[in-house]
Design a protein around this motif. Structure first.
Motif, PDB file in Angstrom:
ATOM      1  N   VAL A  78       0.617  -1.121  -0.003  1.00 26.35           N
ATOM      2  CA  VAL A  78       0.112   0.166  -0.308  1.00 26.35           C
ATOM      3  C   VAL A  78       0.814   0.935  -0.069  1.00 26.35           C
ATOM      4  CG1 VAL A  78      -1.648   1.331   1.325  1.00 26.35           C
ATOM      5  CG2 VAL A  78      -1.822  -1.471   1.744  1.00 26.35           C
ATOM      6  N   ARG A  79       1.726   1.270   1.181  1.00 21.18           N
ATOM      7  CA  ARG A  79       3.062   2.805   0.713  1.00 21.18           C
ATOM      8  C   ARG A  79       3.875   2.729  -0.188  1.00 21.18           C
ATOM      9  NH1 ARG A  79       3.560   1.065   6.997  1.00 21.18           N
ATOM     10  NH2 ARG A  79       5.040   0.202   6.095  1.00 21.18           N
ATOM     11  N   TYR A  80       4.089   1.466  -0.816  1.00 19.07           N
ATOM     12  CA  TYR A  80       4.551   1.459  -1.974  1.00 19.07           C
ATOM     13  C   TYR A  80       3.747   1.867  -3.440  1.00 19.07           C
ATOM     14  CZ  TYR A  80       6.215  -0.350  -6.395  1.00 19.07           C
ATOM     15  OH  TYR A  80       6.700  -0.226  -7.762  1.00 19.07           O
ATOM     16  N   TYR A  81       2.547   2.205  -3.065  1.00 15.44           N
ATOM     17  CA  TYR A  81       1.059   2.356  -4.303  1.00 15.44           C
ATOM     18  C   TYR A  81       1.306   3.456  -4.108  1.00 15.44           C
ATOM     19  CZ  TYR A  81      -0.046  -2.591  -5.500  1.00 15.44           C
ATOM     20  OH  TYR A  81       0.501  -3.297  -6.119  1.00 15.44           O
ATOM     21  N   GLU A  82       1.158   4.307  -3.076  1.00 20.79           N
ATOM     22  CA  GLU A  82       1.360   5.920  -2.353  1.00 20.79           C
ATOM     23  C   GLU A  82       2.119   6.227  -2.943  1.00 20.79           C
ATOM     24  OE1 GLU A  82      -0.196   7.019   1.102  1.00 20.79           O
ATOM     25  OE2 GLU A  82       1.636   8.130   0.956  1.00 20.79           O
ATOM     26  N   LYS A  83       3.535   5.728  -2.943  1.00 23.25           N
ATOM     27  CA  LYS A  83       4.549   6.498  -3.841  1.00 23.25           C
ATOM     28  C   LYS A  83       4.691   6.708  -4.882  1.00 23.25           C
ATOM     29  CE  LYS A  83       8.528   4.167  -2.853  1.00 23.25           C
ATOM     30  NZ  LYS A  83       9.564   3.289  -2.354  1.00 23.25           N
TER      31      LYS A  83
END
Lengths: 144, 144
Positions: free
Chosen positions: B17-22
């Motif tokens: 999830v954090r990766y998709y945000e980044k």
DNA sequence: GCTTGACCTTGTAGTGGCTTCAGGGTGTGT
DNA sequence: ACACACCCTGAAGCCACTACAAGGTCAAGC
């Protein structure tokens, strides 16, 4: 024979040859006075072997293992056969996955047969509603 | 809703999830007083969409493009359909490649049916002699 | 009030199998 | 003297994450 000639013989790039040397798949070449790599027939054979394995989509690890077997002249080829069988299994598993994927995509594609506003598009709706089933935790294939 | 709950809802990891945000696939979440990410229903829908696309083996680029279409409510879904068709083409092309590969591997495997010294093994000989045909320069599939 | 433990934060590095690039050195032909 | 093709090393980029380090936050139990 210099690196460019070797690369051409084996249908790969010069960089790939240097990369295999760095990874230990290909033994380091001798050097000329001007520090150029110099290759002989043994290197050609080895590189062709590696490229053929890669053409069959084996991983570097599989190839390294295979080369270990081949380099032991006392050993039998049972281990080689086993590795090939396992790799064939990877390929077949991946084929099965992709066939399932194809089925899902064809089904999805049939949900829309024209030009509608995106809200009304059956494909977009499908992508919103599908149930992502958690992928099998451990993969039986290294093929992407 | 905090990130862990969102991740569980969408069957993926918190890190993803954090990766998709980044990567800009998922809009940045609001933050609580203690700097925790806080998500609402729109985020759930968006993340499910992304995960469903990934389950179909689309690339991030394909997904980004798709999200661009979906976010434009005035647009029609022709472009969406086209992208799905193209992706289906990738999958089918890769299936064809792997079926060819399987054929080669089965053929190779039949060259040895026992336990011989590696020098005499038909598989090892095959791997030395095969002709690596140069792979098609430009790939029509991103699938490994 | 103190600890435990589950959860959250950021940032960095690793995966595979190369490819690409920067910044140079070498060798041959004109 | 110069151009140009080839060679060298080392580092960074690709994709879609995953894993880890080092720390902050919060509720429950003692």
């Amino acid at each position: 024979m210099k690196i460019g000639e070797l690369a051409q013989t084996a249908q790969c790039s010069v960089e790939t040859v240097r990369y295999y040397e760095k990874e230990g798949l290909l033994p380091a070449a001798e050097r000329t006075a001007s520090n150029y790599r110099s290759y002989g027939p043994a290197h050609i054979e080895r590189l062709r072997f590696i490229r053929n394995c890669r053409a069959l989509d084996m991983t570097q690890d599989e190839i390294r293992t295979l080369l270990g077997f081949v380099d032991d002249p006392a050993a039998g080829c049972g281990a080689v056969n086993h590795l090939v069988d396992e790799h064939l299994g990877h390929v077949q598993a991946r084929i099965a996955e992709l066939l399932e994927l194809e089925k899902q995509l064809v089904e999805l594609r049939h949900r829309c047969n024209g030009e509608f506003p995106v809200d009304a598009c059956g494909i977009v709706q499908g992508l919103n509603q599908m149930d992502t089933e958690p992928k099998p935790a451990h993969r039986h294939t290294h093929l992407g």
